[in-house]
Design a protein around this motif. Structure first.
Motif, mmCIF file in Angstrom:
data_model
loop_
_atom_site.group_PDB
_atom_site.id
_atom_site.type_symbol
_atom_site.label_atom_id
_atom_site.label_comp_id
_atom_site.label_asym_id
_atom_site.label_seq_id
_atom_site.Cartn_x
_atom_site.Cartn_y
_atom_site.Cartn_z
ATOM 1 N N PHE B 231 0.951 -1.377 0.166
ATOM 2 C CA PHE B 231 -0.500 0.292 -0.157
ATOM 3 C C PHE B 231 1.180 0.947 -0.079
ATOM 4 C CE2 PHE B 231 -2.291 3.447 2.615
ATOM 5 C CZ PHE B 231 -3.330 3.640 1.299
ATOM 6 N N THR B 232 1.946 0.900 0.572
ATOM 7 C CA THR B 232 2.455 2.501 0.740
ATOM 8 C C THR B 232 3.810 2.636 -0.353
ATOM 9 O OG1 THR B 232 4.253 1.621 2.728
ATOM 10 C CG2 THR B 232 2.525 2.682 3.677
ATOM 11 N N ARG B 233 4.076 1.882 -1.146
ATOM 12 C CA ARG B 233 4.922 1.480 -1.626
ATOM 13 C C ARG B 233 4.126 2.258 -3.392
ATOM 14 N NH1 ARG B 233 8.631 -3.146 -3.164
ATOM 15 N NH2 ARG B 233 10.268 -2.985 -1.814
ATOM 16 N N SER B 234 2.497 1.611 -3.448
ATOM 17 C CA SER B 234 1.567 2.159 -4.741
ATOM 18 C C SER B 234 1.694 3.643 -4.081
ATOM 19 C CB SER B 234 0.200 1.985 -4.085
ATOM 20 O OG SER B 234 0.413 1.970 -2.909
ATOM 21 N N LEU B 235 1.554 4.903 -3.059
ATOM 22 C CA LEU B 235 1.662 5.825 -2.643
ATOM 23 C C LEU B 235 2.530 6.123 -2.827
ATOM 24 C CD1 LEU B 235 -0.589 5.985 0.523
ATOM 25 C CD2 LEU B 235 -0.522 6.001 -1.698
ATOM 26 N N GLN B 236 4.364 6.025 -3.746
ATOM 27 C CA GLN B 236 5.288 6.397 -3.944
ATOM 28 C C GLN B 236 5.414 8.193 -4.251
ATOM 29 O OE1 GLN B 236 8.274 2.712 -3.949
ATOM 30 N NE2 GLN B 236 9.131 3.789 -2.326
ATOM 31 N N ASN B 237 4.811 7.667 -5.304
ATOM 32 C CA ASN B 237 4.267 9.248 -6.461
ATOM 33 C C ASN B 237 3.598 9.549 -5.975
ATOM 34 O OD1 ASN B 237 6.461 7.404 -7.814
ATOM 35 N ND2 ASN B 237 5.240 6.379 -9.272
ATOM 36 N N GLN B 238 2.916 9.568 -4.768
ATOM 37 C CA GLN B 238 1.885 11.229 -4.242
ATOM 38 C C GLN B 238 2.221 11.669 -3.374
ATOM 39 O OE1 GLN B 238 -1.825 10.157 -4.668
ATOM 40 N NE2 GLN B 238 -1.321 11.460 -4.544
ATOM 41 N N PRO B 239 2.028 13.154 -4.392
ATOM 42 C CA PRO B 239 2.970 14.442 -2.966
ATOM 43 C C PRO B 239 2.510 14.706 -1.758
ATOM 44 C CG PRO B 239 2.799 15.157 -5.064
ATOM 45 C CD PRO B 239 1.886 13.547 -4.859
ATOM 46 N N GLY B 240 3.218 14.259 -0.421
ATOM 47 C CA GLY B 240 2.273 14.009 0.526
ATOM 48 C C GLY B 240 2.786 13.270 1.619
ATOM 49 N N PHE B 241 2.686 11.613 0.104
ATOM 50 C CA PHE B 241 2.671 11.020 0.911
ATOM 51 C C PHE B 241 3.131 9.724 0.904
ATOM 52 C CE2 PHE B 241 -1.612 12.445 0.815
ATOM 53 C CZ PHE B 241 -1.981 12.509 2.610
ATOM 54 N N SER B 242 4.358 10.566 0.064
ATOM 55 C CA SER B 242 5.526 9.484 -1.181
ATOM 56 C C SER B 242 6.568 8.727 -0.127
ATOM 57 C CB SER B 242 6.295 10.466 -2.077
ATOM 58 O OG SER B 242 7.094 11.011 -1.167
ATOM 59 N N ASP B 243 6.400 9.087 1.403
ATOM 60 C CA ASP B 243 7.280 8.415 3.036
ATOM 61 C C ASP B 243 7.187 7.700 3.314
ATOM 62 O OD1 ASP B 243 6.411 10.516 3.476
ATOM 63 O OD2 ASP B 243 7.549 11.576 4.648
ATOM 64 N N LEU B 244 5.815 7.611 3.040
ATOM 65 C CA LEU B 244 4.929 6.874 4.114
ATOM 66 C C LEU B 244 5.626 4.904 4.655
ATOM 67 C CD1 LEU B 244 1.503 7.563 3.770
ATOM 68 C CD2 LEU B 244 2.653 7.943 6.019
ATOM 69 N N TRP B 245 6.239 4.457 2.799
ATOM 70 C CA TRP B 245 6.562 3.454 2.953
ATOM 71 C C TRP B 245 7.751 3.288 3.997
ATOM 72 C CZ3 TRP B 245 12.193 2.627 1.918
ATOM 73 C CH2 TRP B 245 12.614 3.458 1.221
#
Lengths: 298, 271
Positions: B231-245
């Motif tokens: 899930f967090t890897r799928s957000l890696q290109n999402q500004p503001g959430f890209s570091d959740l992984w």
């Protein structure tokens, strides 16, 4: 054609259309991923008796796997999509779901989808959780070591099965050594598996038998102990024949693997007792694909 | 072709129903036709041209320039194309949205992304109550797609949410994920009181423990959940959430609401 003293016979390997899929198994470390992969690809040498042909295609480093853990990529080949789907479910259910720390993902894309975790999820007895991530659906099945994560479906793609070549040698050990070298060279190639034990077959078969119950029986023309009794294809110098069977995602994959294998076997060549490379076929009447050895090696 | 632009002529006292302005509804219409489109303003119908200065000719790419919080239902039912709001938006932004992308640079009113089923809704400011929720009378809220809020969200974010993903960069109000049916809701800041009240299934992922949990949530302990990596890897290109992984997959987990089947989960990343 002669390579390093080994004759490449003017013949062809005859291969068939199959249905294939690729799955990725990850685990806490590469050892457990491999154990799961080896378990689910055990007893998967030939569709004749095993339902599917399967093998580990490659190891996947953690930075390339879907969940950041080390894994293995497994290819499975069936004679039909239905057979493939049935045996895939059985095998992942008994061998991957049960294996500690594993997770299971689709490793191939395509239009036709077959169930991966779609039915396996029911093991969760109602406590399973679906998650949609980046366009794919996953199932989180509660198990005793934590959670088993599994992608809902994988793709089924058309593939080629039954590519082969025969190594004809002066002794059994020489045939085995050459085949081992060939397998070593072929294992690095993507999109192919050699489903038999260690990648090598010592009991190449022909279609049919004098016994009605059998679909296939020994290929007497290549049995050295029957020379003189049957119409043998072996000259007196040959005392052992071993075969390498290749299944691939497409024709070119099989061709490249055949070439790499024969090259490696011929590297040992005549000085190591490798007299001839041949191939198994059914006269060109049964298979959709033909791999002419001399063209492959040209 | 240039983007179809609508600039509000003057500040308004009555609310305007902007639902006619979606790419698919304006397809094949000329600027003069669009200018004649009747819009509800309060209880009166007013020609679009009297309210907005129009320019451009590509209805697949609509730009709305407004500082008013009274433009309601922007992007309502949109299926494709894009709408870019330079300024604020009113209530029901992206209501029943079924595709395309909707971006707002400022704050938005209540019920943004309400009942949406696909597409991407991005709010650079903050959102009001019932983000991705269900309007009164509906039994399911958001049914798919993705909502990204860079600021805060009001109360009852994800109320009766059925599927999809909501990402909140700031804080969420009280009753976050209330009556949630499924889907994933992430709050990077703090979640308010009674988080997860009447939650049936679904995942609420938090950076820290919420202000309070209903008593009907049980501590499930600390776990490594593999799906979080995906899930967090799928957000890696999402500004503001890209570091959740980087936070890994180990979380403290609560299960509930036990009064409502108890299959919902509230996850808080372990330090």
């Amino acid at each position: 054609m002669i390579i390093n003293g080994t004759e490449i016979e003017e013949t062809f390997a005859e291969a068939f259309g199959m249905a294939a899929t690729r799955i990725i198994i990850t685990a806490v470390n590469s050892r457990w991923a491999r154990i799961a992969g080896e378990t689910m690809t055990g007893f998967a040498t030939s569709v004749i008796g095993c339902g599917v042909e399967a093998g580990i295609e490659s190891e996947i480093p953690s930075d390339e796997s879907p969940d950041g853990r080390p894994g293995v990529s497994v290819l499975l080949f069936g004679m039909s999509g239905k057979a493939l789907a049935k045996h895939l479910e059985n095998r992942v259910g008994q061998c991957v779901l049960t294996c500690p720390t594993t997770a299971l993902f689709s490793g191939i894309s395509g239009e036709k989808q077959i169930p991966l975790g779609k039915n396996l999820r029911f093991f969760g007895d109602g406590y399973q959780i679906a998650k949609q991530i980046a366009g794919s659906r996953y199932w989180r099945v509660p198990v005793m070591d934590g959670e088993f994560l599994c992608e809902e479906t994988t793709a089924q793609v058309p593939a080629v099965g039954g590519g082969n070549f025969l190594v004809l040698a002066e002794t059994q050990l020489q045939a085995l050594t050459a085949c081992e070298k060939a397998i070593e060279a072929m294992l690095h190639l993507p999109n192919v598996i050699m489903p038999f034990p260690g990648g090598i077959v010592r009991s190449g078969s022909k279609v049919g038998s004098k016994y009605k119950a059998l679909m296939a029986s020994t290929n007497e023309a290549y049995c050295p102990t029957l020379r003189g009794l049957v119409k043998s294809k072996l000259d007196p110098t040959i005392a052992s024949v071993m075969e390498i069977v290749i299944n691939g995602i497409d024709e070119n994959d099989v061709r490249l693997a055949t070439r790499a294998g024969i090259q490696a076997a011929c590297k040992l060549g005549a000085p190591a007792g490798i007299r001839r490379i041949s191939a198994g076929n059914y006269g060109g009447k049964l298979g959709q694909f033909k791999f002419h050895l001399r063209e492959v090696m040209a | 072709m240039s983007a179809l632009k609508l600039r509000l002529r003057q500040s308004i006292h009555q609310r305007i129903d902007m639902s006619p302005f979606t790419p698919q509804r304006l397809a094949d219409m000329r600027l003069t036709e669009i200018a004649r489109l009747p819009l509800w303003q309060g209880n009166q119908k007013v020609a679009c041209g009297d309210l907005f200065v129009l320019s451009g000719d590509d209805p697949q790419d609509i730009v709305i320039q407004s500082d008013s919080d009274r433009l309601d239902e922007i992007g309502s039912g949109m299926t494709d194309g894009s709408i870019h709001v330079e300024g604020c938006a009113g209530a029901y932004l992206g209501y029943t949205m079924r595709g395309g992308s909707l971006f707002v640079t400022g704050d938005v009113g209540i019920a943004a992304g309400c009942n949406m089923s696909a597409g991407t809704l991005t709010i650079a400011g903050s959102a009001g109550d019932l983000l991705g929720g269900a309007i009164t009378g509906e039994r399911q809220g958001m049914r798919g797609g993705k909502i990204i809020v860079k600021g805060n969200a009001g109360d009852r974010a994800g109320d009766q949410m059925r599927r999809g993903t909501i990402l909140i960069g700031g804080n969420a109000g009280d009753y976050c994920a209330s009556r949630m049916i499924a889907g994933t809701l992430v709050v990077r800041g703090e979640a308010g009181a009674k988080t997860g009240l009447a939650m049936r299934r679904g995942t609420l992922l938090l950076s820290r423990e919420p202000a309070s949990l209903p008593a009907s949530f049980n501590d499930n302990g600390k776990h490594n959940l593999n799906f979080l990596t995906l899930f967090t890897r799928s957000l890696q290109n999402q500004p503001g959430f890209s570091d959740l992984w980087k936070r890994g997959s180990r979380v403290q987990r609560w299960l509930g609401d036990l009064g409502y089947d108890g299959k919902g989960e509230i996850l808080v990343w372990c330090e």
